[in-house]
Design an enzyme around this catalytic site. Structure first.
Site, short mmCIF file in Angstrom:
data_model
loop_
_atom_site.label_atom_id
_atom_site.label_comp_id
_atom_site.label_asym_id
_atom_site.label_seq_id
_atom_site.Cartn_x
_atom_site.Cartn_y
_atom_site.Cartn_z
N SER A 116 -1.21 -3.82 4.43
CA SER A 116 -1.46 -5.12 3.59
C SER A 116 -1.06 -6.56 4.24
O SER A 116 -2.05 -6.15 5.27
CB SER A 116 -0.83 -5.32 2.18
OG SER A 116 -1.20 -6.18 1.13
N ASP A 170 -8.95 -1.28 -4.95
CA ASP A 170 -7.98 -2.24 -4.54
C ASP A 170 -8.69 -3.34 -4.96
O ASP A 170 -9.08 -4.28 -5.17
CB ASP A 170 -7.91 -1.72 -3.05
CG ASP A 170 -6.17 -2.91 -2.33
OD1 ASP A 170 -5.77 -3.83 -3.75
OD2 ASP A 170 -6.29 -2.68 -1.37
N HIS A 201 -4.08 -0.18 -4.05
CA HIS A 201 -3.18 -0.76 -3.27
C HIS A 201 -2.42 -0.03 -3.30
O HIS A 201 -0.92 -0.15 -3.75
CB HIS A 201 -3.25 -2.01 -3.50
CG HIS A 201 -2.94 -3.32 -2.46
ND1 HIS A 201 -3.42 -3.32 -1.57
CD2 HIS A 201 -1.82 -3.76 -2.09
CE1 HIS A 201 -3.40 -4.18 -0.43
NE2 HIS A 201 -1.69 -4.58 -0.55
#
Length: 222
Positions: A116, A170, A201
């Site tokens: 991320s 996601d 995610h």
């Protein structure tokens, strides 16, 4: 943020590692987040690796109502696209570059990656600093707007391979952001191994298996 302000965890899979893997966590996590994956990657005994998991600074994060948490940079918006503090992004890339240089003095090969926000910093560092890692992986990440951050892409970003993986559902960093990153990286002449998974995610077992295969290829090439 300076190099001296960047604490980290270290995990050697065996004596005399010649490759360091510098792995950056995501927003609100810390260096412990991906440490449990080291045994799952099954690094062979004859190619020991030094894993380094740094901790981002604690700072207020705008998208979380100003709550203080570990973050590589302040995120001021997620939609329609992630918008980050350019100054923080530059600071993060500089700190990772400095840490990477130190690691290179210990291990000749360096692989840089993250999840991320950490993956976004890894890509920015690989493209806009002189570190030149031997490989980069970006998990559930996106490519930040380097121009807006005042960071210039090096004319020749090098020939490092890139592993990019994303979840199809996601809700934080949409899969289209990952796909856009792949297109941008390929336009720079980089070779990207791109994977998508039926997940949100997060990471999944299939992703870990694919990352392991990519890492083992990096460890044995050259």
């Amino acid at each position: 943020m300076t190099q001296s302000d960047l604490p980290y965890l270290r995990h050697d899979t065996g004596p005399g590692p010649r490759t360091a893997i510098l792995w950056l966590h995501g927003l609100g996590a810390d260096g412990h987040d991906f440490e449990p994956l080291v045994p799952m990657l099954g690094i062979p005994a004859d190619t020991p690796v030094r894993f380094i998991f740094p901790h981002a600074p604690v700072r207020p994060v705008t998208i979380n109502g100003g709550m203080r948490m570990r973050a590589w940079y302040d995120l001021t918006a997620l939609a329609p696209a992630p918008r980050e503090s350019g100054g923080h992004l530059r600071e993060a890339a500089a700190a990772i570059e400095a840490l990477g240089r130190d690691l290179r003095a210990q291990c000749p090969r360096l692989i840089l990656g993250g999840f991320s926000q950490g993956g976004a910093v890894a890509l920015a560092t690989a493209l806009a600093t002189a570190l030149r890692p031997d490989g980069v992986f970006a998990l559930s990440a996106y490519l930040p707007d380097l121009d807006a951050a005042g960071m210039a892409i090096r004319t020749e970003p090098g020939d490092c391979g890139v592993f990019q993986a994303h979840g199809l559902s996601d809700p934080i960093i949409p899969v289209d952001a990952g796909r856009a990153a792949v297109r941008s990286l390929e336009s720079l002449g980089l070779t990207v191994e791109h994977h998508e998974y039926a997940m949100a995610h997060q990471v999944c077992e299939a992703e870990i298996a694919d990352l392991r295969a990519w890492l083992l290829h990096c460890l044995t090439e050259g």
